[in-house]
Design an enzyme around this catalytic site. Structure first.
Site: not given
Length: 202
Positions: A120, A157
């Site tokens: 990701s 993230k």
């Protein structure tokens, strides 16, 4: 020397910081406050364990009776692999092993290593299998890459703060941005990524 436990390493770091910054070791009460425990008895037990491992000497009848020994070298950063849902990151059960890293390798000091699972954050240069060097923190600035716990799961993230909302942004268009309203769902920042180690090439 046997590897130090996570708690012992935390206490040893606390002693080192006090000696470096104040010029003298902390009291047992100061150590307890620094590591967030209420019982000084537990701290005494850990100090005795550190003495048995040869990294400190305890001086009886002295309030600051702790002396760092030459063998108190850095035991290395704990490497955390697969993270179990709902568990704190830095528990002994989560640590695979300890890794020695030279402090000059990264601009900011890391507290632990986290093994990346997934792609990701690919476009930020972070891929599956990499080791992230993470500095423990409970707060972060917008734009920093963070390790966060959300719904009992840990993810990496880029944090973006906008008004009352926090956005967890992937660095891969195949993944979706996660919008979080901290008033409705807890967002627990576990640390800030300060470095990446590539464990394989090709």
């Amino acid at each position: 020397m046997k590897p130090l436990t996570v708690r012992q390493r935390e206490i040893l770091d606390c002693i080192r910081r006090s000696v470096e910054n104040e010029g003298f070791p902390p009291t047992i009460a100061e150590i307890a406050r620094a590591i967030g425990v209420s019982s000084p008895h537990g701290v005494r037990e850990q100090l005795r364990a550190l003495e048995r491992k040869g990294v400190i000497e305890l001086i009886p009848s002295a309030s600051r009776g702790i002396r760092l020994l030459a063998r108190a070298e850095e035991p290395g950063l704990p490497l955390i692999g697969k993270v179990a849902a709902g568990r704190p990151l830095l528990t002994e059960a989560q640590v695979e092993r300890y890794c020695q890293l030279g402090p000059e390798l990264f601009e900011h000091k890391g507290d632990y290593l986290l093994r990346v699972q997934g792609m990701s954050m690919r476009d930020a240069g972070i891929i599956d299998g990499d080791l992230l060097v993470v500095q423990q923190a409970q707060e972060a600035r917008s734009g920093q890459i963070v390790v966060v716990r959300l719904h009992d799961e840990v993810t990496v993230k880029r944090l973006r703060l906008e008004g009352a909302l926090a956005y967890l942004e992937p660095a891969n268009p195949e993944f979706s941005v996660i919008a979080v309203d901290p008033e409705r769902q807890p967002l627990c920042i576990e640390g800030i990524v300060v470095g990446v180690i590539r464990t394989r090439v090709g």
